[in-house]
Design a protein around this motif. Sequence first.
Motif, PDB file in Angstrom:
ATOM      1  N   CYS A 108     -29.619 -11.609 -18.483  1.00 55.04           N
ATOM      2  CA  CYS A 108     -28.537 -12.484 -18.029  1.00 55.04           C
ATOM      3  C   CYS A 108     -28.737 -12.804 -16.539  1.00 55.04           C
ATOM      4  O   CYS A 108     -29.045 -11.909 -15.743  1.00 55.04           O
TER       5      CYS A 108
ATOM      6  N   HIS B 268     -26.529 -13.463 -14.520  1.00 54.51           N
ATOM      7  CA  HIS B 268     -25.407 -13.014 -13.699  1.00 54.51           C
ATOM      8  C   HIS B 268     -25.782 -11.698 -13.013  1.00 54.51           C
ATOM      9  O   HIS B 268     -26.140 -11.693 -11.845  1.00 54.51           O
ATOM     10  N   LEU B 269     -25.766 -10.616 -13.760  1.00 57.51           N
ATOM     11  CA  LEU B 269     -26.098  -9.317 -13.139  1.00 57.51           C
ATOM     12  C   LEU B 269     -27.102  -8.529 -13.988  1.00 57.51           C
ATOM     13  O   LEU B 269     -27.098  -7.292 -13.949  1.00 57.51           O
ATOM     14  N   TRP B 270     -27.935  -9.264 -14.775  1.00 54.71           N
ATOM     15  CA  TRP B 270     -29.122  -8.681 -15.395  1.00 54.71           C
ATOM     16  C   TRP B 270     -28.871  -7.788 -16.603  1.00 54.71           C
ATOM     17  O   TRP B 270     -29.727  -6.982 -16.966  1.00 54.71           O
ATOM     18  N   CYS B 271     -27.719  -7.863 -17.222  1.00 52.68           N
ATOM     19  CA  CYS B 271     -27.581  -7.189 -18.515  1.00 52.68           C
ATOM     20  C   CYS B 271     -28.386  -7.973 -19.543  1.00 52.68           C
ATOM     21  O   CYS B 271     -28.719  -9.141 -19.323  1.00 52.68           O
TER      22      CYS B 271
ATOM     23  N   CYS C 275     -22.730 -12.345 -23.210  1.00 46.93           N
ATOM     24  CA  CYS C 275     -23.295 -11.146 -22.597  1.00 46.93           C
ATOM     25  C   CYS C 275     -22.260 -10.018 -22.687  1.00 46.93           C
ATOM     26  O   CYS C 275     -21.088 -10.223 -22.375  1.00 46.93           O
TER      27      CYS C 275
ATOM     28  N   CYS D 197     -21.719  -7.575 -20.833  1.00 51.08           N
ATOM     29  CA  CYS D 197     -21.194  -7.050 -19.564  1.00 51.08           C
ATOM     30  C   CYS D 197     -19.983  -7.834 -19.062  1.00 51.08           C
ATOM     31  O   CYS D 197     -18.929  -7.259 -18.797  1.00 51.08           O
ATOM     32  N   HIS D 198     -20.126  -9.161 -18.937  1.00 48.54           N
ATOM     33  CA  HIS D 198     -19.012  -9.940 -18.384  1.00 48.54           C
ATOM     34  C   HIS D 198     -18.768 -11.237 -19.145  1.00 48.54           C
ATOM     35  O   HIS D 198     -18.030 -12.101 -18.676  1.00 48.54           O
ATOM     36  N   GLY D 199     -19.441 -11.399 -20.277  1.00 48.54           N
ATOM     37  CA  GLY D 199     -19.112 -12.526 -21.158  1.00 48.54           C
ATOM     38  C   GLY D 199     -19.825 -13.837 -20.890  1.00 48.54           C
ATOM     39  O   GLY D 199     -19.394 -14.873 -21.415  1.00 48.54           O
ATOM     40  N   SER D 200     -20.901 -13.825 -20.106  1.00 43.55           N
ATOM     41  CA  SER D 200     -21.611 -15.092 -19.897  1.00 43.55           C
ATOM     42  C   SER D 200     -22.219 -15.559 -21.217  1.00 43.55           C
ATOM     43  O   SER D 200     -22.753 -14.760 -21.991  1.00 43.55           O
TER      44      SER D 200
ATOM     45  N   PRO E  98     -19.169 -15.716 -15.997  1.00 40.46           N
ATOM     46  CA  PRO E  98     -19.518 -15.822 -14.571  1.00 40.46           C
ATOM     47  C   PRO E  98     -20.846 -16.525 -14.291  1.00 40.46           C
ATOM     48  O   PRO E  98     -20.998 -17.167 -13.254  1.00 40.46           O
TER      49      PRO E  98
HETATM   50  S1  FES Z   1     -24.426  -9.458 -16.494  1.00 39.71           S
HETATM   51 FE1  FES Z   1     -24.136 -10.876 -18.077  1.00 39.71          FE
HETATM   52  S2  FES Z   1     -22.225 -11.641 -17.697  1.00 39.71           S
HETATM   53 FE2  FES Z   1     -22.518 -10.279 -16.077  1.00 39.71          FE
END
Ligand code: FES
Length: 297
Positions: free
Chosen positions: A197, A199-202, A223, A225-228, A258
């Motif tokens: 991702c 965003h923050l690499w999940c 995603c 982690c935060h729903g991207s 995000p």
């Molecule tokens: S790491 Fe995927 S939405 Fe934040």
Amino acid sequence: MVGTPRPTSTPVGTPVAPRPTSTPIAKPIGTAVGTPVGAPRPTVGTAPVKPGVAAPVAPSGPLPPKLPAAKPEESKVEVSRRNFIRGLAILGGLAFVASYIPLFPYLQGSVGVQKLTDQQLVIDPDVSPLTPITPSAVGAGITFAYPYTGNANIDSDTFVQCVLIKLPSDLTLPSSYDQYTATDSSGNVYIAFSRVCVHLWCLWGTGIDMSDTQVGGPVLGPCPCHGSTYVPGTGGSSVYPKYPAAQNQVPGQAVAGPASLQPFPNNQLPIIKIRIASDGSFHAYGRVGDVGYCQQC
Ligand code: FES
């Protein structure tokens, strides 16, 4: 002896030597004791000149530059303390470098040091060792490591995780993506993405999700982690009727969560360049974008 006359006293008429009398020494006022009277007095700060020796002549011309004042000598304690601290710093640096030596084989699989070559894609060796991926195995998604090394530790690195999907028939791709995608003999189109991702690499998932209720169409993600959420291809209002933000986007575009709020180019998933080789299996031969950051960068 009887009859020998004894001398009695000095005979009258013997001259008497005069007694020496002390001569008074005249001390000149203000003259140092011991300095002979009349000798030239040395000038203050000048070395006395011996009689008969030529006096040193002062050099003419500009004076030589003054030498810097000598540093006060350091005590042995200060020197040994400084050497001790220097030794500690060197040892700390060596220990820091040594701590990474066992990790070098694993760091080769991380971002920045990956060697991208043409490789046959294989199904996750934990599942089915070294089985080539063919179109019939893809479906909604099949994961693979690229670049693949055969080392389980390196191949499980987050930054080499990818997914290959068969594009849903109601989605298309911009013609500029033809060079990165593959089409099988039946006309099915395949495209591969990084699973990281932006965003923050999940890891956002393992394939196409058809059950997403927010976007209401085929998506990559959300995603965990935060729903991207990303779109796998370009679809119009007939594909994403209730979510205009997902309409007519490029493959890998973040449309929710995000990552969709990040400014271009940090809102698109990188793409893995794939082709179908003459043996009917998929090969990867490069990447478009930077894993974890962007596609068009
Ligand atoms: S790491 Fe995927 S939405 Fe934040």
